[in-house]
Design an enzyme around this catalytic site. Structure first.
Site, PDB file in Angstrom:
ATOM      1  N   GLY A 216       0.823  -1.217   0.000  1.00 16.81           N
ATOM      2  CA  GLY A 216       0.000   0.000   0.000  1.00 16.81           C
ATOM      3  C   GLY A 216       0.850   1.257   0.000  1.00 16.81           C
ATOM      4  N   GLU A 233      -6.848   0.301   1.688  1.00 14.61           N
ATOM      5  CA  GLU A 233      -7.434  -0.571   2.732  1.00 14.61           C
ATOM      6  C   GLU A 233      -6.387  -1.616   3.039  1.00 14.61           C
ATOM      7  OE1 GLU A 233     -10.266  -0.134   4.197  1.00 14.61           O
ATOM      8  OE2 GLU A 233     -11.242   1.327   2.909  1.00 14.61           O
ATOM      9  N   GLU A 368       1.316  -8.464  11.418  1.00 14.36           N
ATOM     10  CA  GLU A 368       0.105  -9.172  11.009  1.00 14.36           C
ATOM     11  C   GLU A 368       0.498 -10.602  10.598  1.00 14.36           C
ATOM     12  OE1 GLU A 368      -1.621  -7.818   7.308  1.00 14.36           O
ATOM     13  OE2 GLU A 368      -3.620  -7.849   8.199  1.00 14.36           O
TER      14      GLU A 368
END
Ligand code: NAD
Length: 482
Positions: A216, A233, A368
């Site tokens: 991103g 997102e 993550e």
């Protein structure tokens, strides 16, 4: 390129890989469709009918789309048919409703000074949109971007993840029945050969990207070269705070729903559970017990609760995070290894895993993992819990488990995340905004909020003062005016 079923490791399809020349053609088709004002200036009521027609076509083809989705992404058939596809249909219908009343034209109240201007605020489609999606929910991510982009009157070039292109390609083919030629175009390709060219293409006016935070950031840099509009997102590391008065049976079930849905491969997963010391041991016991009951299996079997990791490489990455947590002092309460699934020996399955005694500074608590791995962290005071929850690069989801709803609201004001969930997880409605704080990205999807990301705003002012001598502001330059 081979498309692999993550439940078996077998090749199920081959998809052509597009390059820059194919992108030029798709952008040219989308530009020509946008320049046709019959499309970009279509009245909202007509656009609404078109979106309803898209919803009907998705419903009519739900079974085929579900098969394609499950076989490439490993999402369970129960979830894809019971949640994802109904949500995509609902998104198109929600946008069909919202577009009728969306403020494409607003009048501002007249102001007397400096003179009687009449000002309108117009919202107009941006142009050609490059939409880039991830592999974890291909159909849902399609709906989140395509429905509002169409509602606003844009045209589209969409690139699904090269790992899961089949359902998107088929859906674009199906929706051609409802849309004018050139409005919705699909290309398959990977990041370097197609994603990068999309974010750099001079003929694309806006990029909406769903994927990892690292990619991103790169997309945003590329968009900055031409100041292309950009919505991101990205990832998450959702913290759930368990206060000592919470119903622990509900927490055990709900927190595991929060982290095991799609086998943890969801951006909004509740992957960190912050537990008050008074209930820590009791809750760990319940989490282990409920985790052991989760059925890891063939995603095509309706009895399966958790399917595979998306690929061999991702499977290896998830196990390496578990290993790193153990090396840094975490304790495995349950799971922690590959899961054996009869009939799916080549699949990439990981056991439902709970890691206790985690510290918020450990790698597995900060990054993550994107797998079925819950990191449990102990706290002593609410202030500490809030600080731990906010001590993250991410800010997509956060939650509180308590019977004291007033306290829950107070804590909600202090949590830095785009979605706050009290006494449950994944409470996403198609009419409520969804998106990130901080490195989880920006822009909002779902419902009318998503249309805002696909329009440019224009102020149109008309003067009704016809006498030059009464144009008060002109005196600033024309000091000799009569
Ligand atoms: P990824 O970033 O690897 O890939 C996402 C998409 O970007 C793919 O289509 C890929 O081909 C493309 N891509 C790769 N390199 C690119 C480049 N240099 N330029 C442009 N495009 C490029 O992510 P992933 O592994 O497919 O998906 C998982 C990630 O997505 C997780 O971090 C997850 O949290 C995030 N995600 C976020 C949301 C959300 O709404 N916030 C939803 C779903 C997934």
């Amino acid at each position: 390129m081979d498309v692999v079923n993550p439940a078996s490791g077998e090749v199920i399809a081959q998809a052509a890989m597009a390059g820059s020349a194919d992108l030029d053609k798709a952008v040219a088709a989308a530009r020509a469709a946008f320049n046709d004002t019959q499309w970009s200036r279509m009245p909202p009521a007509q656009r609404s009918a078109m979106l309803y027609r898209c919803a009907q076509l998705i419903m009519a083809n739900a079974q085929e789309l579900a098969q394609l989705e499950v076989s490439a992404s490993g999402g369970t058939i129960g979830r894809v048919t019971g949640l994802d596809i109904p949500a995509v249909v609902d998104l198109f219908m929600m946008l069909a409703e919202e577009v009728v009343d969306y403020p494409f034209v607003e009048n501002l109240a007249p102001r007397i000074l400096p003179e009687m201007w009449h000002t309108q605020v117009w919202k107009q489609a941006i142009g050609v949109c490059g939409l880039i999606t991830a592999w974890n929910f291909p159909l849902l991510l399609f709906g989140l971007k395509v429905a509002p982009a169409l509602a606003a009157g844009n045209t589209i070039v969409i690139k699904p993840s090269e790992a899961t292109p089949t359902s998107t390609i088929r859906l674009v083919e199906i929706l051609q029945q409802a849309l004018p030629a050139g409005v919705l175009n699909v290309l398959n390709g990977d990041g370097p050969s197609l994603g990068e060219p999309i974010s750099l293409h001079p003929g694309i006016d806006k990029v909406s990207f769903t994927g990892s935070t690292a990619v991103g950031k790169r997309v945003q840099v590329n968009c900055a070269a031409s100041l292309k509009r950009c919505t991101l997102e990205l990832g998450g590391k959702g913290p759930g705070i368990v206060l000592p008065d919470a119903d622990l049976d509900m927490v055990a079930q709900g927190a595991l729903w929060g982290v095991y849905m799609n086998a943890g491969q969801a951006c909004e997963s509740g992957s960190r559970l912050l537990v008050h010391e008074d209930v820590y041991d009791e809750l760990l016991e319940k989490l282990a017990q409920r985790s052991a009951e989760v059925v890891v299996g063939n995603p095509m079997d309706p009895a399966t609760g958790m399917g595979p990791m998306s690929s061999q490489a991702h499977f290896n990455k998830v196990l390496s995070y578990i290993q790193s947590a153990i090396e840094q002092g975490a304790r495995i309460i349950c799971g922690g290894d590959q899961a054996a699934v009869a009939g799916c020996e080549g699949g990439f399955f990981v056991q439902a895993t709970v890691l206790a005694d985690m510290d918020n500074q450990m790698k597995a608590a900060r990054e993550e993992i994107f797998g079925p791995v819950l990191a449990v962290i102990k706290f002593s005071s609410e202030a500490e819990a809030i600080a731990l929850a906010n001590d993250s690069d991410y800010g997509l989801s956060a939650g509180v488990w308590t019977r004291d709803l007033v306290r829950a609201q107070q804590i909600a004001t202090e949590l830095n995340a785009g979605s706050i969930w009290i006494n449950d997880w994944h409470m996403m409605r198609t009419d409520a905004p969804f998106g990130g704080f901080r490195q989880s990205g920006y822009g909002r999807e779902f419902g009318k909020y998503s249309i805002d990301s696909y329009v440019e705003t224009k102020a149109v002012s008309t003067s009704f003062e016809t006498s030059p001598s009464k144009k008060n502001l002109h005196r600033i330059v024309h000091t000799q005016m009569a």
